[in-house]
Write a protein that holds these residues in place. Sequence first.
Motif, mmCIF file in Angstrom:
data_model
loop_
_atom_site.group_PDB
_atom_site.id
_atom_site.type_symbol
_atom_site.label_atom_id
_atom_site.label_comp_id
_atom_site.label_asym_id
_atom_site.label_seq_id
_atom_site.Cartn_x
_atom_site.Cartn_y
_atom_site.Cartn_z
ATOM 1 N N THR A 147 49.247 10.300 -28.659
ATOM 2 C CA THR A 147 50.106 9.438 -29.475
ATOM 3 C C THR A 147 49.485 9.123 -30.834
ATOM 4 O O THR A 147 49.998 8.274 -31.566
ATOM 5 C CB THR A 147 50.394 8.122 -28.733
ATOM 6 O OG1 THR A 147 49.156 7.447 -28.468
ATOM 7 C CG2 THR A 147 51.121 8.390 -27.424
ATOM 8 N N GLY A 148 48.367 9.812 -31.148
ATOM 9 C CA GLY A 148 47.750 9.591 -32.447
ATOM 10 C C GLY A 148 46.286 9.229 -32.329
ATOM 11 O O GLY A 148 45.728 9.079 -31.231
ATOM 12 N N PRO A 149 45.611 9.053 -33.479
ATOM 13 C CA PRO A 149 44.182 8.740 -33.470
ATOM 14 C C PRO A 149 43.918 7.294 -33.073
ATOM 15 O O PRO A 149 44.745 6.408 -33.300
ATOM 16 C CB PRO A 149 43.760 9.014 -34.913
ATOM 17 C CG PRO A 149 45.000 8.805 -35.715
ATOM 18 C CD PRO A 149 46.141 9.246 -34.837
ATOM 19 N N TYR A 150 42.754 7.073 -32.475
ATOM 20 C CA TYR A 150 42.323 5.710 -32.168
ATOM 21 C C TYR A 150 40.797 5.699 -32.095
ATOM 22 O O TYR A 150 40.140 6.731 -32.221
ATOM 23 C CB TYR A 150 42.950 5.190 -30.874
ATOM 24 C CG TYR A 150 42.550 5.913 -29.607
ATOM 25 C CD1 TYR A 150 41.579 5.386 -28.759
ATOM 26 C CD2 TYR A 150 43.167 7.107 -29.235
ATOM 27 C CE1 TYR A 150 41.219 6.031 -27.588
ATOM 28 C CE2 TYR A 150 42.818 7.763 -28.060
ATOM 29 C CZ TYR A 150 41.836 7.220 -27.238
ATOM 30 O OH TYR A 150 41.474 7.868 -26.084
ATOM 31 N N VAL B 158 37.828 6.067 -11.600
ATOM 32 C CA VAL B 158 37.425 6.578 -12.908
ATOM 33 C C VAL B 158 38.676 6.808 -13.753
ATOM 34 O O VAL B 158 39.667 7.377 -13.272
ATOM 35 C CB VAL B 158 36.623 7.890 -12.768
ATOM 36 C CG1 VAL B 158 36.383 8.526 -14.133
ATOM 37 C CG2 VAL B 158 35.298 7.638 -12.047
ATOM 38 N N GLU B 159 38.636 6.378 -15.002
ATOM 39 C CA GLU B 159 39.752 6.609 -15.916
ATOM 40 C C GLU B 159 39.563 7.968 -16.592
ATOM 41 O O GLU B 159 38.561 8.186 -17.277
ATOM 42 C CB GLU B 159 39.832 5.501 -16.970
ATOM 43 C CG GLU B 159 41.019 5.669 -17.913
ATOM 44 C CD GLU B 159 41.102 4.579 -18.965
ATOM 45 O OE1 GLU B 159 41.981 4.685 -19.860
ATOM 46 O OE2 GLU B 159 40.281 3.632 -18.918
ATOM 47 N N ILE B 160 40.533 8.859 -16.411
ATOM 48 C CA ILE B 160 40.491 10.196 -17.003
ATOM 49 C C ILE B 160 41.647 10.305 -17.990
ATOM 50 O O ILE B 160 42.812 10.169 -17.607
ATOM 51 C CB ILE B 160 40.594 11.294 -15.933
ATOM 52 C CG1 ILE B 160 39.450 11.152 -14.915
ATOM 53 C CG2 ILE B 160 40.573 12.681 -16.576
ATOM 54 C CD1 ILE B 160 39.570 12.072 -13.713
ATOM 55 N N ARG B 161 41.332 10.552 -19.240
ATOM 56 C CA ARG B 161 42.353 10.667 -20.278
ATOM 57 C C ARG B 161 42.442 12.126 -20.717
ATOM 58 O O ARG B 161 41.547 12.639 -21.386
ATOM 59 C CB ARG B 161 42.010 9.784 -21.479
ATOM 60 C CG ARG B 161 41.884 8.313 -21.148
ATOM 61 C CD ARG B 161 41.584 7.491 -22.393
ATOM 62 N NE ARG B 161 41.360 6.082 -22.054
ATOM 63 C CZ ARG B 161 41.054 5.143 -22.943
ATOM 64 N NH1 ARG B 161 40.936 5.469 -24.238
ATOM 65 N NH2 ARG B 161 40.847 3.903 -22.571
ATOM 66 N N ARG B 162 43.519 12.779 -20.335
ATOM 67 C CA ARG B 162 43.721 14.177 -20.724
ATOM 68 C C ARG B 162 44.471 14.241 -22.056
ATOM 69 O O ARG B 162 45.311 13.398 -22.353
ATOM 70 C CB ARG B 162 44.489 14.922 -19.635
ATOM 71 C CG ARG B 162 43.669 15.136 -18.375
ATOM 72 C CD ARG B 162 44.237 16.228 -17.499
ATOM 73 N NE ARG B 162 43.313 16.565 -16.425
ATOM 74 C CZ ARG B 162 42.327 17.451 -16.535
ATOM 75 N NH1 ARG B 162 42.164 18.085 -17.689
ATOM 76 N NH2 ARG B 162 41.538 17.711 -15.520
ATOM 77 N N GLY B 163 44.145 15.279 -22.825
ATOM 78 C CA GLY B 163 44.740 15.426 -24.142
ATOM 79 C C GLY B 163 44.089 14.531 -25.183
ATOM 80 O O GLY B 163 44.663 14.300 -26.249
#
Length: 528
Positions: A142-145, A116-121
């Motif tokens: 690193t900014g909006p996406y 599972v890909e977990i993206r913190r922050g």
Amino acid sequence: MSADVVIAGGGPNGLMLACELSLAGVRPVVLERRPERTRENRANGLVGQVVRVLERRGLYERLSGSKEPPHPAPGFVFGALPLNLSVLEDNPLYLLPVPQLRIEEVLEERAVELDVEIRRGHEITGLSQQDDAVTIEIAGPTGPYRMNARYLVGADGGSSLTRKLAGIGFPGVTRDTAVSRTAHVTVLDTMVDPATGGLNVPGYGHIPPFMHHRTERGLFVYAPLPGKPPLVSTMEWPMDPPGDERPPTLDEMRDSVRRVLGSDLPLGEPTGEGPFLRRRLTGGNTRIADRYRERRILLVGDAAHVHSAIGGPGLNLGLQDAVNLGWKLAAEIRGWAPPGLLDSYETERRPASERVVMHTQAQSALITPGNEVTALRELFTELLGDRRNVQHIADMMAGADIRYDMGAGDAHPLIGQWAPDLLLDTSTGPVRLAALTGHARPLLLDLTKEGSLAGELPGWRDRVDVVTARLHDPVTALPHDSAASATALLLRPDCHIAWASASTRPGPDDREGLRAALSRWFGAPLAA
């Protein structure tokens, strides 16, 4: 950038859902706004059916540190009234005293094992829906996406931004009459009762551990949790609640305990390795989302419902939401879901949340001050002297009384219930049911003498596993209120029984019923 499912929220419910989706062959992405796992412990364990649910996924041993299966608790509380569970023949109430910090850690470890890909922050800031996707605006380190997902699931708590952005209402009530204070502390060794682990408070008397202790002035709890300094909690109903959410000082905790008990309890600073909890809460919310689904957006856990924490039902409810939703959402994405399967998530889980709201409100009423409440408690004490009433309340608090409508009428009393813990004799030796459910796939248990039902499954073998076995002890294996023994059970991935038979030699009607259940829950069979 795109994904099959984006889950907003990396707490226990979001991580559990991610694990369930991954087991079903879908790769979700988890977005968690916190840059690292919180060090604030918001719960001290698991209560109810969820303990066995986690065992069915192979997670109980990791959490408990024991190779032994879970055992029901001998006692618990309902509205600060003791429940003697030892009188029950079929005790459904299981406890697992593990801090939520550890629960999140284990679920994250399992999610990572399942890729599972977990993206913190990363935090959702906006969204829009199309016929076949959800476009999600995200603020990252690193900014909006932007991401496109086939589905978005809000597991982002009671203040869920996902719910708000989807336009889903959250009706209910907010009360600000009660103030609760909780802190890790130390107490004098001379006050700890060596026999019970509770407290002997001079001028007041004995207070059992872990039990809600009500007085005419408030509520007190002493919880000597293993591996940490004990927790002390109070709840009061002041005439003019301060509305202050700052952590209470130790002096404030002492003063609150004095008001509730009418006696002094010396409290010292906690020792050892933190983090240590010190929390003040004023009031509380009782709310249920007006719908759990808005097209391609769904809600689980506190994003869908909030309620009093009394009795510890939150994770029991939320994690089972995730287990119910995971396989259904995966079936929709993989293309074999029968019509209406995904909508059955709310059909089944909303009544469960309404039941939790009901019994937590009832318990909250039973702990408030007042002569009328004291009289009501005396009546409840009499009622809890009847084993049938204890069974009813234990089933309700555990969530063991949930029976889903499987569309099969009353063909067998086990249909719709959660599958009991079975010990099966297989060709390779005795096997517990929990050892067969870790992959979260539908499962047909063929317990007939000939093992002939497997022949009905060629068109579903890509989705349904088959195990041919015998009940190790048919007399004690099934629930005591079961009106008939079972010779075959069809289990959904959430371990609820979709179909069952008591026929020793299944005939045409049994086979037709099995095929109907397979089609209803697991879609059309593959062409021969």
